[in-house]
Design an enzyme around this catalytic site. Structure first.
Site, PDB file in Angstrom:
ATOM      1  NE  ARG A 103      39.218  38.905  47.945  1.00 45.53           N
ATOM      2  CZ  ARG A 103      39.534  40.146  47.590  1.00 45.53           C
ATOM      3  NH1 ARG A 103      40.296  40.347  46.547  1.00 45.53           N
ATOM      4  NH2 ARG A 103      39.062  41.167  48.237  1.00 45.53           N
ATOM      5  CB  THR A 107      46.842  35.062  51.122  1.00 43.71           C
ATOM      6  OG1 THR A 107      45.565  34.414  50.950  1.00 43.71           O
ATOM      7  CG2 THR A 107      47.493  34.564  52.401  1.00 43.71           C
ATOM      8  CG  ASP A 202      26.968  42.254  47.765  1.00 47.77           C
ATOM      9  OD1 ASP A 202      26.359  41.252  47.311  1.00 47.77           O
ATOM     10  OD2 ASP A 202      27.978  42.162  48.472  1.00 47.77           O
ATOM     11  CG  ASP A 205      24.306  41.823  50.190  1.00 46.82           C
ATOM     12  OD1 ASP A 205      24.438  40.608  50.438  1.00 46.82           O
ATOM     13  OD2 ASP A 205      24.983  42.717  50.729  1.00 46.82           O
TER      14      ASP A 205
HETATM   15  N1  URA Z   1      30.800  42.006  43.837  1.00 43.72           N
HETATM   16  C1  URA Z   1      29.591  42.612  43.824  1.00 43.72           C
HETATM   17  O1  URA Z   1      28.571  42.014  44.162  1.00 43.72           O
HETATM   18  N2  URA Z   1      29.537  43.922  43.435  1.00 43.72           N
HETATM   19  C2  URA Z   1      30.625  44.608  43.056  1.00 43.72           C
HETATM   20  O2  URA Z   1      30.492  45.785  42.688  1.00 43.72           O
HETATM   21  C3  URA Z   1      31.877  43.958  43.078  1.00 43.72           C
HETATM   22  C4  URA Z   1      31.937  42.657  43.475  1.00 43.72           C
END
Ligand code: URA
Length: 211
Positions: A103, A107, A202, A205
């Site tokens: 992304r 933009t 995430d 992660d």
């Molecule tokens: N991407 C993720 O890994 N976690 C989120 O909460 C939102 C987007």
């Protein structure tokens, strides 16, 4: 666009353990894998099959088998890779393509940086794997990419969704009966950092560590 939220105690149980910040990476990977298989069971309810005559040890009969061309599974890099094994366990003869999107933060447009997919997806059923439906930008771009190549039926499997992302997909694919999102839960909202709340953090992660 159809939205299927899978209401099942085993799905809720595994999702709760995934959400828990105390769940370590190996356990997170295993649970994500198991959860995808449960979601995939519902997501493939309309997978195309054709009659297939066989003979059992007792008598001839007619069963079914997957039609050709076989379905194609498309994990979105990187976090979607953590869902691949759980999906192909259920669809071992599916082909696997890959899509990487990034992304542009100014933009907010998602553009493709990696693509390993057939140019012609005419008549193919596609299963897109992306654990978090957050803003919806990546998923809209991915689904459009597949539809532009001729896919006629696209199902996105997400572990979790935010209402904001679901709305973006609804607007993008308004009236498109051949676009489906399957998820374990639609959470409360997105926070100002773009995380789903309460969410699970995430996903990339937690699957693969911070790199
Ligand atoms: N991407 C993720 O890994 N976690 C989120 O909460 C939102 C987007």
């Amino acid at each position: 666009m159809r939205l299927l939220v899978i209401d099942h105690p085993l799905v809720a149980h595994k999702l709760t353990a995934l959400r828990d910040a105390g769940t370590d990476s190996p356990t997170f990977r295993r649970l994500a894998d198991e959860l995808v298989t449960l979601l995939a069971y519902e997501a493939t309810r309309d997978v195309r099959v054709e009659p297939h005559p066989i003979t059992t040890p007792v008598a001839p009969t007619v069963g079914v088998r997957l039609t050709s061309p076989k379905p194609i599974v498309v994990p979105i890099l990187r976090a979607g890779l953590g869902m691949l094994d759980g999906m192909v366990r259920l669809l071992p003869t599916a082909e696997v393509g890959f899509l990487g999107l990034i992304r542009d933060e100014s933009t907010l447009q998602a553009t493709t940086y990696a693509n390993r997919l057939p140019d012609d997806l005419s008549g193919r059923q596609c299963y897109v794997l992306d654990p978090m439906l957050a803003t919806g930008g990546t998923l809209v771009a991915s689904i459009n990419y597949l539809l532009e190549r001729g896919a006629d039926d696209v199902t996105a499997i997400c572990l979790l969704a935010a209402p904001e992302g679901v709305e973006v997909l609804r607007e993008a694919f308004d009236g498109a009966a051949h676009v489906t999102v399957v998820t374990a839960a639609v959470d409360e909202h997105l926070n100002s950092s773009g995380y789903i709340v309460p969410g699970l953090g995430d996903a990339g992660d937690r699957l693969y560590g911070v790199v």
